[in-house]
Design an enzyme around this catalytic site. Structure first.
Site, PDB file in Angstrom:
ATOM      1  N   ASN A 122       0.810  -1.223   0.000  1.00  0.00           N
ATOM      2  CA  ASN A 122       0.000   0.000   0.000  1.00  0.00           C
ATOM      3  C   ASN A 122       0.846   1.277   0.000  1.00  0.00           C
ATOM      4  O   ASN A 122       0.481   2.282  -0.602  1.00  0.00           O
ATOM      5  CB  ASN A 122      -0.973  -0.002   1.176  1.00  0.00           C
ATOM      6  CG  ASN A 122      -0.274  -0.144   2.507  1.00  0.00           C
ATOM      7  OD1 ASN A 122       0.780  -0.761   2.625  1.00  0.00           O
ATOM      8  ND2 ASN A 122      -0.860   0.421   3.557  1.00  0.00           N
ATOM      9  N   GLY A 195       2.517  -5.487   7.257  1.00  0.00           N
ATOM     10  CA  GLY A 195       1.465  -6.194   6.525  1.00  0.00           C
ATOM     11  C   GLY A 195       0.294  -6.522   7.433  1.00  0.00           C
ATOM     12  O   GLY A 195       0.114  -5.914   8.487  1.00  0.00           O
ATOM     13  N   SER A 196      -0.477  -7.513   7.044  1.00  0.00           N
ATOM     14  CA  SER A 196      -1.680  -7.886   7.784  1.00  0.00           C
ATOM     15  C   SER A 196      -1.343  -8.762   8.981  1.00  0.00           C
ATOM     16  O   SER A 196      -0.296  -9.419   9.002  1.00  0.00           O
ATOM     17  CB  SER A 196      -2.642  -8.650   6.865  1.00  0.00           C
ATOM     18  OG  SER A 196      -2.080  -9.917   6.534  1.00  0.00           O
ATOM     19  N   GLU A 217       4.564  -4.709  12.144  1.00  0.00           N
ATOM     20  CA  GLU A 217       3.583  -3.621  12.075  1.00  0.00           C
ATOM     21  C   GLU A 217       2.409  -4.163  11.280  1.00  0.00           C
ATOM     22  O   GLU A 217       2.511  -4.396  10.085  1.00  0.00           O
ATOM     23  CB  GLU A 217       4.213  -2.399  11.401  1.00  0.00           C
ATOM     24  CG  GLU A 217       3.344  -1.167  11.441  1.00  0.00           C
ATOM     25  CD  GLU A 217       2.323  -1.169  10.315  1.00  0.00           C
ATOM     26  OE1 GLU A 217       1.138  -1.467  10.614  1.00  0.00           O
ATOM     27  OE2 GLU A 217       2.694  -0.905   9.180  1.00  0.00           O
ATOM     28  N   CYS A 251      -2.674   1.361   6.761  1.00  0.00           N
ATOM     29  CA  CYS A 251      -2.740   0.510   7.961  1.00  0.00           C
ATOM     30  C   CYS A 251      -3.275   1.263   9.176  1.00  0.00           C
ATOM     31  O   CYS A 251      -3.854   0.648  10.072  1.00  0.00           O
ATOM     32  CB  CYS A 251      -1.371  -0.086   8.267  1.00  0.00           C
ATOM     33  SG  CYS A 251      -0.081   1.143   8.569  1.00  0.00           S
ATOM     34  N   GLU A 343     -10.389  -6.025   9.174  1.00  0.00           N
ATOM     35  CA  GLU A 343      -9.822  -4.752   8.730  1.00  0.00           C
ATOM     36  C   GLU A 343     -10.304  -4.467   7.313  1.00  0.00           C
ATOM     37  O   GLU A 343     -10.187  -5.315   6.426  1.00  0.00           O
ATOM     38  CB  GLU A 343      -8.294  -4.798   8.766  1.00  0.00           C
ATOM     39  CG  GLU A 343      -7.651  -3.463   8.403  1.00  0.00           C
ATOM     40  CD  GLU A 343      -6.136  -3.487   8.516  1.00  0.00           C
ATOM     41  OE1 GLU A 343      -5.537  -2.402   8.412  1.00  0.00           O
ATOM     42  OE2 GLU A 343      -5.557  -4.579   8.698  1.00  0.00           O
TER      43      GLU A 343
END
Length: 519
Positions: A122, A195-196, A217, A251, A343
């Site tokens: 992103n 990332g996720s 993160e 995020c 999310e």
């Protein structure tokens, strides 16, 4: 879309080369680290247009957006590391407790070794280069793994590192799923992953096999509270920016809003007005509105817009082929729907209402800990309650996202939103081992030799007395001893008449200085 080769066989030779380089101590030289950071900044300047083009192809962002959220802020992070590297890398002297003295203690911040940085799609540049810069500043060798989902940006980062940095110390490894799976199984000295939460768990699981520490993160659902005493227009503008910048693919985006019941209608109306002012009647034609990164992710967002049982008050249109999701606001969705439990990572904003801040706190605390929490309002009581009674990676009052741009604040999550942190000095020290160094005096007379056998009753009593003052710093004992010695010497000089004689001798000089001073 450009394709990234998925060849995992290239990983081991590159990793081994960097391991060998690190063992030569080449990257420990501060002068060398500074030169590499300067080269990195030079590359970011000279290749800025290439990054703009890549980001536009990957995410449909404008030059203004790529500057604000990628190139400029990335340069600031690198410049911050370069500006402070001398200060942060210094040895740190610390107190030595009297009970283990006499001696000296210090902390050396030494590099860990070879660091793996896994960037997100992103914000490919911003999640890749700043943590890499921190690892370089700390004296490590670094491998950067960009996301294959943003292939154009991945290629430009490969070109940047290959052209401007020492290839024996730093590398970019591109690849897809197979490369991602393989690379995390190697015995790196640190992994920094953005990332996720789902992917973060896979990274942590693979890293655990080699006891590799991680900084993760991971995002999550960042709540936003809009109180009745907020500055409504400012609040709405900043929430729109915080939710819809990069088409919501952020995020730390405002993932859902709790708005006070008394201003719900005013809030919704203001959102409609400002969304139209930001992106026009048709956001798909706006130069300031981004695309969803892939058709797959667009379809995922389309599915989230089903079965939420809320009221769509703005937007709702999706065009999968065009990777477009209209800015969407949904009032009072079901709290157990996927929209409220997963999310979102897209331009969809659920809005709930509240009457009492304690209801909001209870709701937040019943969910996984978020990466950020945003409060809009002027109630110092409610601000303090949120600070004291909720847990999140960060808490921000009257703004969204922009806390990331302060290099003096650590950036990281807690619980489900990750662990560890970077940015600024936190990033530098996260890429170091704080090695303690204790140097003991060879003085071995009483009472310092009571530690050795044979252990007598007197030794035990002395030792017990020492440990009653275990926290007393050695320097305080030394200073107190010197002060007492000075007083004793002064008293002896007075007794023998030396002090009186000294005063008589010095009197003319004191009077002369006094007169000259008064002139």
């Amino acid at each position: 879309m450009a394709q990234i080769q998925d060849n995992s066989e290239i990983i081991q030779p590159i990793f081994q080369k960097l391991k060998e380089t690190f063992n030569t101590h080449k990257t420990k030289c501060i002068k060398f680290r500074k030169a590499q950071l300067r080269n990195l900044l030079k590359g970011l300047d000279e290749m800025e247009q290439e990054f703009h083009i890549a980001l536009e192809k990957d995410l449909g962002v404008t030059i203004f957006s790529s500057q604000m959220t990628s190139t400029i802020v990335t340069k600031v992070e690198v410049e911050n590391q370069l500006a402070h590297i001398d200060e942060w890398s210094k040895e740190e002297n610390v107190d030595t407790p009297f009970v283990i003295g006499p001696g000296s203690s210090k902390i050396i911040y030494e590099p860990l070794g070879v660091v793996l940085v896994i960037a997100a799609w992103n914000y490919p540049l911003y999640t890749g280069i700043p943590p890499m810069a921190a690892a370089i500043a700390a004296g490590n060798c670094v491998i950067l793994k960009p996301s294959e989902i943003a292939p154009h940006s991945s290629q430009v980062m490969y070109n940047l590192v290959t052209k401007y940095l020492d290839q024996s110390c730093y590398a970019v490894i591109q690849g897809g799923v197979e490369v991602s799976k393989k690379i995390t199984t190697l015995p790196f000295d640190l992994i920094i992953f953005t990332g996720s939460p789902e992917k973060g768990k896979l990274v942590a699981r693979a890293a655990s096999e080699n006891l590799v520490p991680c900084i993760l993160e991971l995002g999550g659902k960042s709540p936003t509270i809009v109180d009745k005493d907020c500055s409504l227009n400012v609040t709405v503008q900043r929430i729109i920016q915080g939710r819809f910048i990069n088409a919501g693919q952020t995020c730390v985006a405002c993932d859902y809003v709790f708005v006070h019941q008394s201003i719900k209608d005013a809030f919704i109306n203001e959102m409609k007005t400002e969304l139209k002012r930001f992106f026009g009647e048709n956001p798909q034609k706006s130069n300031d509105y981004s695309k969803i990164v892939t058709e797959f992710h667009t379809q995922r967002l389309k599915e989230l817009l089903k079965d939420h049982n809320g009221q769509v008050v703005v937007g709702g249109q999706v065009n999968v082929d065009q990777r477009y999701v209209e800015p969407t606001i949904i009032l009072q969705p079901q709290v157990q729907s996927k929209l409220m439990t997963e999310e979102i990572f897209g331009p969809i904003l659920p809005v709930l209402t509240f009457d009492n801040i304690n209801e909001v706190i209870q709701f937040i605390n019943s969910r996984p800990k978020p990466l950020a929490l945003y409060y809009y309002g002027s109630s110092s009581k409610n601000k303090k309650l949120l600070e004291q009674q909720t847990s999140s990676g960060a808490i921000v009052h009257n703004d969204s996202l922009f806390h990331l741009l302060n290099p003096n604040l650590p950036f990281g999550g807690v619980g489900n939103s990750g662990y560890g942190a970077y940015h600024g000095i936190t990033g530098f020290k996260s890429c170091c081992h704080a090695k303690p160094v204790f140097t003991k005096s060879t003085l071995n007379i009483y009472p310092f030799n009571i530690r050795y056998p044979p252990f007598t009753k007197n030794k035990l009593q002395t030792l017990s007395l020492f440990f009653k003052f275990a926290e007393l710093p050695q320097r305080h004992v030394v200073n107190a001893t010197l002060f007492v010695s000075f007083l004793v010497a002064l008293k002896l000089a007075q007794k023998k008449g030396y002090l009186k004689r000294l005063l008589e001798i010095s009197k003319p000089y004191v009077e002369k200085v006094w007169k000259e001073t008064n002139l």
